[in-house]
Write a protein that holds these residues in place. Structure first.
Motif, PDB file in Angstrom:
ATOM      1  N   CYS A   1      34.238  28.132  53.478  1.00  0.00           N
ATOM      2  CA  CYS A   1      35.437  28.210  54.312  1.00  0.00           C
ATOM      3  C   CYS A   1      35.890  26.792  54.619  1.00  0.00           C
ATOM      4  CB  CYS A   1      35.141  28.961  55.601  1.00  0.00           C
ATOM      5  SG  CYS A   1      36.599  29.197  56.643  1.00  0.00           S
TER       6      CYS A   1
ATOM      7  N   PHE B   1      31.003  32.285  52.753  1.00  0.00           N
ATOM      8  CA  PHE B   1      31.289  33.712  52.884  1.00  0.00           C
ATOM      9  C   PHE B   1      31.458  34.325  51.513  1.00  0.00           C
ATOM     10  CE2 PHE B   1      35.370  31.649  52.613  1.00  0.00           C
ATOM     11  CZ  PHE B   1      36.190  32.534  51.930  1.00  0.00           C
TER      12      PHE B   1
ATOM     13  N   GLN C   1      41.859  36.315  50.013  1.00  0.00           N
ATOM     14  CA  GLN C   1      41.036  35.810  51.110  1.00  0.00           C
ATOM     15  C   GLN C   1      40.703  34.336  50.902  1.00  0.00           C
ATOM     16  OE1 GLN C   1      37.363  37.926  51.728  1.00  0.00           O
ATOM     17  NE2 GLN C   1      36.813  36.698  53.508  1.00  0.00           N
TER      18      GLN C   1
ATOM     19  N   CYS D   1      36.608  32.589  56.080  1.00  0.00           N
ATOM     20  CA  CYS D   1      35.491  33.486  56.361  1.00  0.00           C
ATOM     21  C   CYS D   1      35.855  34.571  57.367  1.00  0.00           C
ATOM     22  CB  CYS D   1      34.280  32.688  56.848  1.00  0.00           C
ATOM     23  SG  CYS D   1      34.485  31.845  58.432  1.00  0.00           S
ATOM     24  N   LYS D   2      36.771  34.291  58.264  1.00  0.00           N
ATOM     25  CA  LYS D   2      37.174  35.285  59.264  1.00  0.00           C
ATOM     26  C   LYS D   2      38.599  34.999  59.719  1.00  0.00           C
ATOM     27  CE  LYS D   2      34.459  32.693  62.581  1.00  0.00           C
ATOM     28  NZ  LYS D   2      33.333  32.666  63.449  1.00  0.00           N
TER      29      LYS D   2
END
Length: 199
Positions: free
Chosen positions: A159, A168, A175, A178-179
């Protein structure tokens, strides 16, 4: 996401993620002392045999931290040509040293395959120590080898959101972080950078 990944993948990612952003621009280490390692192991009762009885000492801590450094160095290699996690970029082990540490740790407990086949379920192969209990670092190293040699490695990413140091598994083609909170931080940072350049 956790249901869709293997035990080896989950355990290996969890080990690597014991190095994390501390919220103040630096990194924090969940394995800073034996108590931290004890808590981390006990949080993984399904993946680490005897986790509920485990109490770490200084030797365990050193061995697991050295293994984690090897795993993170190999993660950095796995995400090439992308950059590694910023936490690792300046202090990566050389790949031959990382491989040696990982393989040496995996060899600490010789294991044999054992087949279990419960009524109404498919056969499951597990590895069991030849004698006594598994060595913690051997279990972690064997899981890391399983992950790095398996199909999930292709989805591994670092990330690169501001201040993030995590790795991740990429779940969908677009994507990048990671979040979601990392995505938000990255967008805010880009917005501020654009406005700074035009001002």
């Amino acid at each position: 996401m956790r249901d869709s990944i293997s035990r080896d993948t989950g355990l290996t990612l969890d080990l690597a993620l014991t190095v994390r952003h501390d919220g103040d621009g630096g990194t924090a280490d969940d394995l800073a002392d034996p108590a931290g390692l004890t808590a981390w192991v006990r949080a993984h009762p399904d993946a680490l045999p005897g986790a509920d009885r485990f109490t770490a000492d200084a030797e365990d801590l050193t061995a697991v931290r050295e293994l984690r450094a090897a795993v993170r160095a190999l993660f950095a290699r796995a995400v090439r040509p992308d950059a590694p996690s910023p936490a690792d970029a300046a202090r990566l082990l050389p790949v031959p040293e990382a491989l040696r540490r990982l393989n040496d740790a995996a060899a600490r407990t010789p294991t044999v395959p054992v087949l279990r086949w419960a009524e109404g379920a498919g056969p499951v192969a597990r590895r069991r120590p030849v004698r006594g209990e598994d060595d913690l670092t051997a279990v972690l190293a064997q899981a890391a080898i399983g992950f790095l040699a398996g199909p999930d490695r292709q989805r591994l990413r670092a990330c690169h959101a501001p201040r993030c140091v995590r790795y991740f598994l990429k779940e969908h083609p677009r994507q990048e972080w990671c979040k979601p909170s990392c995505g938000n931080r990255a967008r805010v940072a880009r917005h501020h950078e654009r406005h700074r350049r035009t001002a």
